[in-house]
Design an enzyme around this catalytic site. Structure first.
Site, PDB file in Angstrom:
ATOM      1  N   HIS A 135       0.843  -1.208   0.000  1.00 56.27           N
ATOM      2  CA  HIS A 135       0.000   0.000   0.000  1.00 56.27           C
ATOM      3  C   HIS A 135       0.870   1.247   0.000  1.00 56.27           C
ATOM      4  CE1 HIS A 135      -3.354  -2.686   0.972  1.00 56.27           C
ATOM      5  NE2 HIS A 135      -4.151  -1.696   0.600  1.00 56.27           N
ATOM      6  N   LYS A 139      -0.971   4.930   4.522  1.00 60.60           N
ATOM      7  CA  LYS A 139      -1.806   3.965   5.258  1.00 60.60           C
ATOM      8  C   LYS A 139      -1.164   3.701   6.617  1.00 60.60           C
ATOM      9  CE  LYS A 139      -4.022  -0.568   4.738  1.00 60.60           C
ATOM     10  NZ  LYS A 139      -5.359  -0.118   5.130  1.00 60.60           N
TER      11      LYS A 139
END
Ligand code: NAD
Length: 249
Positions: A135, A139
């Protein structure tokens, strides 16, 4: 034409979906609800229920609870994209909203749902499996909910086929955590955070002399559009609470 009240309409998902519903031939946004966005209504209570077939909510957990209650009260379908609900809460919805039409999914990306399905099919045949999720570096939680869900599906598929826990060859970690996290039954999950990435996942299976990798890439937010449209189109045909997109595919 499916008439939609979009809650959280001014947010990142809400803005993208406003355009997506306008572009689709069979959907029309009749109400945009967002107290913090220009040109939107402040609350669903300002909306005439007679103008709405389906409520779509991408806002906050608290607001989404109220959206579900409003939709149920006014006999509209409701598609919930907002995350943050526990398994227990969704189980309560199943009892409370058995006669309503609710779809709630933590991931509306079709490819991720299909990857999960393919992983469940492969799981009984390979005794080694690891999940790597990648990601963007904004995040803050790890691992991703999708990775945990994939691991759960793999464990369940193995159990249903009478297969034991995945084998674990490592007996000594020189550095703690080198083998990632055990999500249960030795299904290891590894999380990578990188600038420039969006949301990606590899499910790596291995057996004697062969490997199988299932990879999904979400490049941007439009990856959610097809799944949300699928839910909007089918929610009113599905009584009760449907969790996840898989039953709709
Ligand atoms: P965001 O913060 O950009 O948007 C949320 C919007 O909700 C904001 O515009 C905010 O003003 C609005 N809002 C706040 N209070 C409100 C109220 N009382 N009534 C109506 N609107 C209100 O967030 P986002 O990135 O668009 O994500 C929204 C939610 O969707 C989050 O829970 C996120 O985790 C979830 N999400 C789910 C998926 C999925 O596939 N299920 C995909 C992306 C995001």
């Amino acid at each position: 034409m499916i008439r939609i009240a979009l809650v959280g309409a001014g947010g990142r998902m809400g803005s993208m979906l406003t355009d997506a519903f306008a572009a689709a031939a069979d959907t029309e946004v009749t109400a945009r609800v967002d107290p913090h966005a220009e040109g939107c209504l402040a609350a669903l209570s300002d909306v005439d229920p007679a103008t709405v077939d389906v409520v779509v909510d991408f806002s906050t957990t608290e607001v989404a609870r109220a959206s579900v209650a409003w939709a149920v009260e006014h006999e509209c379908g409701v598609v919930v994209g907002t995350t943050g609900f526990t398994d227990e809460e969704i189980d309560r919805w199943r009892e409370e909203y058995a006669a309503a039409h609710v779809v709630v999914a933590a991931n509306y990306t079709l490819g991720a749902v299909l990857a999960e399905r393919f992983a469940a099919e492969a799981a009984p045949y390979f005794d080694r499996v690891e999940i790597i999720e990648f990601h963007h570096d904004r995040k803050v939680d790890a691992p991703s909910g999708t990775a945990l869900e994939t691991a759960r599906v793999i464990r369940e598929a193995r159990a249903a086929a009478g297969r034991s826990a995945v084998s674990e060859p490592t007996t000594r970690d020189t550095i703690e955590g080198s083998r990632g996290a055990d999500s249960g039954d030795n299904v290891r999950v590894h999380a990578v955070r990188m600038p420039g990435m969006t949301a990606h996942q590899e499910i790596i299976f291995g057996g004697p002399g062969e490997g199988l990798t299932i990879r999904h890439d979400a490049y941007d937010r439009t990856s959610f559009t097809a799944g949300v449209l699928l839910a909007v189109r089918s929610v009113r045909d599905r009584p009760g609470v449907t969790r996840g997109l898989a039953p709709l595919l």
